[in-house]
Write an enzyme that holds these catalytic residues in place. Structure first.
Site, short mmCIF file in Angstrom:
data_model
loop_
_atom_site.label_atom_id
_atom_site.label_comp_id
_atom_site.label_asym_id
_atom_site.label_seq_id
_atom_site.Cartn_x
_atom_site.Cartn_y
_atom_site.Cartn_z
N HIS A 141 17.74 31.21 -13.78
CA HIS A 141 17.02 30.63 -14.79
C HIS A 141 16.40 31.36 -15.67
O HIS A 141 16.50 31.21 -16.87
CB HIS A 141 16.13 29.32 -13.95
CG HIS A 141 15.02 28.82 -14.91
ND1 HIS A 141 15.41 27.95 -15.75
CD2 HIS A 141 13.89 28.87 -15.24
CE1 HIS A 141 14.52 27.37 -16.58
NE2 HIS A 141 13.40 28.06 -16.08
N ARG A 142 15.45 32.41 -15.27
CA ARG A 142 14.94 33.16 -16.23
C ARG A 142 15.85 33.97 -17.29
O ARG A 142 15.34 34.19 -18.22
CB ARG A 142 13.92 34.26 -15.54
CG ARG A 142 12.92 33.62 -14.61
CD ARG A 142 11.75 33.45 -15.40
NE ARG A 142 10.68 32.88 -14.45
CZ ARG A 142 9.52 32.21 -15.08
NH1 ARG A 142 9.41 32.27 -16.20
NH2 ARG A 142 8.59 31.67 -14.17
N HIS A 165 7.99 23.42 -13.98
CA HIS A 165 6.50 22.94 -13.80
C HIS A 165 7.05 21.42 -13.10
O HIS A 165 7.57 20.51 -13.56
CB HIS A 165 5.86 22.70 -15.11
CG HIS A 165 4.57 22.27 -14.83
ND1 HIS A 165 4.22 21.02 -14.75
CD2 HIS A 165 3.49 22.80 -14.58
CE1 HIS A 165 2.95 20.96 -14.41
NE2 HIS A 165 2.36 21.98 -14.30
#
Length: 55
Positions: A18-19, A27
């Site tokens: 994802h990063r 979140h």
């Protein structure tokens, strides 16, 4: 104390992907960031289902 389970390893790998894809952060179970990460929650769900079925 956090205990090691295969689920933690899977989540870590997915968070890394994802990063790298340009996502900002996760979140409260939702992805916040660029449009490319819209399907990321689906990836988490599929990975979790695979871990549960493997048990």
């Amino acid at each position: 104390l956090t205990y090691y389970t295969p689920e933690y390893e899977t989540k870590g790998l997915l968070l890394h992907x994802h990063r790298m894809s340009g996502g900002d952060h996760i979140h409260a179970g939702x992805v916040v960031g660029k449009e490319i990460t819209l399907g990321f929650v689906d990836l988490l769900r599929v990975a979790l289902e695979a871990c549960v079925q493997a048990r």
